[in-house]
Enzyme design. Sequence first.
Site, PDB file in Angstrom:
ATOM      1  N   LYS A 170      40.246  34.771  45.340  1.00  0.00           N
ATOM      2  CA  LYS A 170      40.524  36.177  45.072  1.00  0.00           C
ATOM      3  C   LYS A 170      39.415  37.029  45.687  1.00  0.00           C
ATOM      4  O   LYS A 170      38.225  36.755  45.493  1.00  0.00           O
ATOM      5  CB  LYS A 170      40.587  36.381  43.557  1.00  0.00           C
ATOM      6  CG  LYS A 170      41.029  37.763  43.119  1.00  0.00           C
ATOM      7  CD  LYS A 170      41.092  37.801  41.592  1.00  0.00           C
ATOM      8  CE  LYS A 170      41.485  39.185  41.103  1.00  0.00           C
ATOM      9  NZ  LYS A 170      41.466  39.256  39.625  1.00  0.00           N
ATOM     10  N   HIS A 196      39.126  40.399  45.239  1.00  0.00           N
ATOM     11  CA  HIS A 196      38.906  41.652  44.517  1.00  0.00           C
ATOM     12  C   HIS A 196      38.641  41.321  43.049  1.00  0.00           C
ATOM     13  O   HIS A 196      38.735  40.159  42.635  1.00  0.00           O
ATOM     14  CB  HIS A 196      40.132  42.572  44.643  1.00  0.00           C
ATOM     15  CG  HIS A 196      41.389  41.972  44.112  1.00  0.00           C
ATOM     16  ND1 HIS A 196      42.125  41.040  44.800  1.00  0.00           N
ATOM     17  CD2 HIS A 196      42.029  42.148  42.917  1.00  0.00           C
ATOM     18  CE1 HIS A 196      43.176  40.685  44.090  1.00  0.00           C
ATOM     19  NE2 HIS A 196      43.136  41.329  42.942  1.00  0.00           N
TER      20      HIS A 196
END
Length: 218
Positions: free
Chosen positions: A103, A105
């Site tokens: 991921k 973010h």
Amino acid sequence: MEAYKREFIEFLKSANVLKFGDFTAKSGRKIPYFINAGEIKTGEQIAKLGQFYAKAYLEKVGNKRTVLYGPAYKGISIAVASSIALAGNGLDVPFFFNRKEAKDHGEGGVFVGYVPKDGEEVVIVEDVITAGTAIRESMEILSNLEGIKVAATFVMVDRKEKGKTEKSAMAEVGEEFGFPVYSVVDVYDIIEYLEEDPANEENVTRIKNYLAVNGAKA
């Protein structure tokens, strides 16, 4: 056969985790039976599975605090359920799992949950090992963590199949990475259980024929 092994096999059958037929394992082998933790679908089932893993953990590791790692996707619920069961036995252990894709973010990264620190020990909880492919993938992922040590791996069933050599895949993984691999039951326990009912003769024969070709010699 020990009572808990019988109970576990009956649980796997009742939850449709243990199936018989024609399947293809992650290793690419054509197999006559399949262990699929993805069939665990209710709170009662996952709680019971966690209790079996916790029993195995306490028997093999003791009251030592480690960090449970559940490889995505099936290992995630196993890690959560096992940690809850261990907490119910007075041992509060953290857990974490990986994302299939990192991921970029929010909190970011590839791991979710507790991230082990330098010097901490990790225990991998998986559903099954056939040729050791999934464990090697997990070790590659865990190599991103500095200073951690994998202390053991726990699986539902030891399939007693050869890996890259004539040795069992579980033995090879243990030798390659330097940690033991434990199982609640093995395929010979399943055969012993099935042989008690003549109606299972065909499945028993197919499994034995498969092991004659793919079974570990040591």
